[in-house]
Write an enzyme that holds these catalytic residues in place. Structure first.
Site, mmCIF file in Angstrom:
data_model
loop_
_atom_site.group_PDB
_atom_site.id
_atom_site.type_symbol
_atom_site.label_atom_id
_atom_site.label_comp_id
_atom_site.label_asym_id
_atom_site.label_seq_id
_atom_site.Cartn_x
_atom_site.Cartn_y
_atom_site.Cartn_z
ATOM 1 N N HIS A 48 33.129 -31.142 40.862
ATOM 2 C CA HIS A 48 32.937 -32.183 41.893
ATOM 3 C C HIS A 48 31.698 -31.831 42.712
ATOM 4 C CE1 HIS A 48 33.878 -35.303 44.697
ATOM 5 N NE2 HIS A 48 34.927 -34.791 45.306
ATOM 6 N N HIS A 98 30.094 -38.461 34.454
ATOM 7 C CA HIS A 98 30.797 -38.971 35.637
ATOM 8 C C HIS A 98 32.043 -39.737 35.188
ATOM 9 C CE1 HIS A 98 31.507 -41.034 39.462
ATOM 10 N NE2 HIS A 98 30.746 -40.103 39.996
ATOM 11 N N ASP A 108 24.468 -35.052 41.603
ATOM 12 C CA ASP A 108 24.207 -33.622 41.819
ATOM 13 C C ASP A 108 23.051 -33.080 41.001
ATOM 14 O OD1 ASP A 108 27.694 -33.519 42.027
ATOM 15 O OD2 ASP A 108 26.343 -33.056 43.684
HETATM 16 C C1 SDX Z 1 30.655 -35.690 41.691
HETATM 17 O O1 SDX Z 1 34.308 -39.040 41.383
HETATM 18 C C2 SDX Z 1 33.199 -39.108 42.005
HETATM 19 O O2 SDX Z 1 32.744 -40.152 42.394
HETATM 20 C C3 SDX Z 1 32.477 -37.771 42.192
HETATM 21 C C4 SDX Z 1 31.120 -37.853 42.872
HETATM 22 C C5 SDX Z 1 31.255 -38.302 44.324
HETATM 23 O O3 SDX Z 1 30.257 -38.826 44.878
HETATM 24 O O4 SDX Z 1 32.332 -38.030 44.921
HETATM 25 O O5 SDX Z 1 30.279 -38.760 42.185
HETATM 26 C C6 SDX Z 1 30.437 -36.496 42.933
HETATM 27 O O6 SDX Z 1 31.597 -34.934 41.633
HETATM 28 C C7 SDX Z 1 29.735 -35.914 40.502
HETATM 29 C C8 SDX Z 1 30.166 -35.075 39.255
HETATM 30 C C9 SDX Z 1 29.671 -33.630 39.447
HETATM 31 N N1 SDX Z 1 30.179 -32.772 38.379
HETATM 32 C C10 SDX Z 1 29.369 -32.298 37.379
HETATM 33 O O7 SDX Z 1 28.185 -32.626 37.245
HETATM 34 C C11 SDX Z 1 30.051 -31.318 36.444
HETATM 35 C C12 SDX Z 1 29.679 -31.646 34.979
HETATM 36 N N2 SDX Z 1 30.341 -32.946 34.642
HETATM 37 C C13 SDX Z 1 31.627 -32.849 33.960
HETATM 38 O O8 SDX Z 1 32.439 -31.788 34.376
HETATM 39 C C14 SDX Z 1 32.303 -34.217 33.834
HETATM 40 O O9 SDX Z 1 31.359 -35.107 33.417
HETATM 41 C C15 SDX Z 1 33.012 -34.819 35.038
HETATM 42 C C16 SDX Z 1 34.011 -33.888 35.622
HETATM 43 C C17 SDX Z 1 32.026 -35.217 36.078
HETATM 44 C C18 SDX Z 1 33.719 -36.085 34.551
HETATM 45 O O10 SDX Z 1 34.702 -35.664 33.704
HETATM 46 P P1 SDX Z 1 35.717 -36.730 32.996
HETATM 47 O O11 SDX Z 1 35.535 -38.080 33.549
HETATM 48 O O12 SDX Z 1 37.081 -36.143 33.043
HETATM 49 O O13 SDX Z 1 35.157 -36.825 31.587
HETATM 50 P P2 SDX Z 1 35.600 -35.906 30.415
HETATM 51 O O14 SDX Z 1 35.650 -34.480 30.881
HETATM 52 O O15 SDX Z 1 36.813 -36.500 29.810
HETATM 53 O O16 SDX Z 1 34.346 -36.037 29.423
HETATM 54 C C19 SDX Z 1 34.321 -37.016 28.429
HETATM 55 C C20 SDX Z 1 33.616 -36.343 27.269
HETATM 56 C C21 SDX Z 1 34.290 -35.042 26.847
HETATM 57 O O17 SDX Z 1 33.955 -34.846 25.474
HETATM 58 P P3 SDX Z 1 35.060 -35.300 24.329
HETATM 59 O O18 SDX Z 1 36.371 -34.615 24.706
HETATM 60 O O19 SDX Z 1 35.140 -36.812 24.444
HETATM 61 O O20 SDX Z 1 34.473 -34.813 23.036
HETATM 62 O O21 SDX Z 1 32.271 -35.973 27.659
HETATM 63 C C22 SDX Z 1 32.154 -34.553 27.624
HETATM 64 C C23 SDX Z 1 33.567 -33.985 27.624
HETATM 65 O O22 SDX Z 1 33.568 -32.720 26.975
HETATM 66 N N3 SDX Z 1 31.401 -34.182 28.830
HETATM 67 C C24 SDX Z 1 30.431 -33.288 28.866
HETATM 68 C C25 SDX Z 1 29.976 -33.289 30.198
HETATM 69 N N4 SDX Z 1 30.686 -34.163 30.920
HETATM 70 C C26 SDX Z 1 31.584 -34.719 30.069
HETATM 71 N N5 SDX Z 1 29.900 -32.498 27.914
HETATM 72 C C27 SDX Z 1 28.892 -31.682 28.307
HETATM 73 N N6 SDX Z 1 28.384 -31.619 29.569
HETATM 74 C C28 SDX Z 1 28.921 -32.412 30.532
HETATM 75 N N7 SDX Z 1 28.421 -32.366 31.773
#
Ligand code: SDX
Length: 429
Positions: free
Chosen positions: A267, A308, A364
């Protein structure tokens, strides 16, 4: 017009439930499932709430497909361009942008709450010098309920609004105080002649031994970043504040829970993690290796600042921040990590794995590059996110608490543990 419904039939029992379908002003409609347990005897199951609306809200709207973000109906691009952070705070709290008179009064209200109780300054002395500022902020925010007994009656609208003013006003003072504690320098008092962002810069970089005038370019950049981070619908930390606040606990404790949730690298902690990731990648030559690691399910490495839950397009805030970063670096000197970040974005957005999963840079991805250019240490990045987001947390808390239909949040579960069994005697275990 007859209410729309969706019929849900349980093929095993033959029972059917008619579930109301509700439309909002914009975005997805929702299926009201509240009578489902009574009519069909089932709960719904949605870990991570990927398909669940937890409440109705009039504060912020996101369209993940279009990459659209609006606060009270105003597009984020226009707010970032035409307003300052305190105007946006007023908008989020009251639903309308302030007139010039209202703006002046609001700024005065905030200005005269920026000081913190002297007891709080001593509270900080209990932390080790190397405590992470987010650890200190989590503790300090929760401790505010020990100082402000006159504004913890959550059913009194006047006390709710003074709490909002206190939290918005004191976040920069508390954040700077945590930083000063970590470097062993004296905590500075706010200066009433300075704007919100400039005051924060004074308390961060000033010293009692010499004059200091905040740089207007840095203050403007921070003010825009506070606007961009101000609210974001039902994200993890805001949902935490709502759930904590639904027990009718005091608002300071609920906001402290939000700070703790924001700290997570999935997050708000991602902005700090992005810079550490860019440092680890080191050079454009290593990008392909790290992109492969991000795609490897056996490797815990993820591309921080990418992806996201809602945006399946470019995060509109990332676009604004990327442009702002160019402006800040022009003034403060280039940072090779900006070029590295740009190349990383370019390569990732051409890679099938990211394209297929619609993973784009989020808020971010570029923000840390600006924070670093303005002199903030990595550990302060998420604290900066928390300063901006405090008004969003409060606006949602106020919306929830003032809703007469509000009930304590209490999700159910799918139980997969042992069926009933008898306790064996100790000798038989
Ligand atoms: C913020 O909710 C909000 O609005 C949050 C926010 C706010 O203003 O409050 O916008 C602020 O928290 C932004 C997000 C910051 N976090 C990161 O940048 C961390 C890296 N991102 C990931 O951890 C992830 O993308 C999340 C946590 C942000 C979202 O996760 P989801 O929605 O649960 O998606 P997911 O994990 O189910 O991913 C879907 C697929 C998966 O692959 P498959 O299982 O389908 O094969 O995409 C992949 C994930 O492995 N994936 C990534 C990835 N993000 C998702 N693979 C590599 N790198 C990534 N960053």
């Amino acid at each position: 017009m007859a209410d729309k419904t969706v019929s849900l039939k349980d093929n095993s029992s033959g029972k059917t439930a008619e579930l109301p379908l509700r439309e909002g002003t914009l975005g997805s409609s929702v299926l009201d499932i509240r009578k489902l347990p009574k009519e069909l005897g089932h709960f719904t199951f949605d870990p991570g709430f990927k398909a669940t609306a937890s409440c109705e809200s009039a504060i912020t709207y996101l369209d993940g497909g279009k990459g659209q973000l609006m606060y009270r109906g105003y597009p984020i691009e226009q707010l970032a361009e035409k307003c300052n952070y305190l105007e946006v705070c007023y908008l989020l709290l009251h639903g309308e942008l302030p007139s010039s008179t209202e703006k002046e009064q609001f700024e005065t209200n905030i200005r005269y709450h920026t000081m913190i109780n002297e007891g709080l300054r001593k509270f900080l002395d209990g932390f080790r010098y190397d405590a992470h500022p987010m650890a200190m902020m989590t503790g300090v925010l929760g401790s505010l309920s020990a100082f402000y007994h006159d504004s913890t009656n959550i059913h009194d609208p006047d006390q709710r609004i003074i709490t909002a003013h206190r939290l918005i006003a004191k976040m920069p003072t508390l954040a700077a105080a945590c930083y000063k504690h970590s470097i062993g320098e004296p905590v500075l008092y706010p200066r009433n002649e300075l704007s919100y962002a400039s005051n924060f810069l004074w308390m961060m970089w000033g010293r009692p031994t010499e004059p200091y005038e905040p740089d207007p370019v840095a203050a403007k950049a921070l003010d825009v970043l506070f606007i961009l981070h101000a609210d974001h619908e039902q994200n993890a930390s805001t949902s935490t504040v709502r759930l904590a606040g639904s027990s009718q606990t005091n608002p300071f404790g609920a906001i402290a829970a939000g700070v703790a949730s924001l700290w997570g690298p999935a997050h708000g902690g991602a902005n700090e993690a992005v810079l550490r990731m860019l440092d680890e990648i080191g050079s454009v030559d290593n990008i392909d290796k790290y992109i492969d690691r991000a795609k490897d399910k056996n490797d815990p490495f993820r591309l921080m600042g990418f992806g996201h839950r809602v945006y399946k397009n470019m995060d509109p805030r990332a676009l604004i921040i990327k442009k702002l970063a160019d402006e800040v670096l022009e003034k403060y000197g280039d940072d090779p990590r900006m070029e590295l970040a740009r190349r990383l974005e370019e390569i990732a957005l051409k890679d099938e794995y990211f394209v297929e999963r619609r993973l784009y840079p989020n808020v971010d991805f570029y923000s840390g590059i600006i924070y670093q250019a303005l002199g903030f240490p990595y550990e302060m990045f998420t604290v900066l996110f928390a300063i901006g987001r405090t008004v969003g947390w409060i606006a949602h808390w106020m919306e929830m608490i003032s809703d007469p239909s509000m009930v304590i949040g209490r999700p159910r579960q799918l139980y997969v543990g042992p069926a009933e069994r008898n306790v064996p005697d100790l000798d038989d275990r």
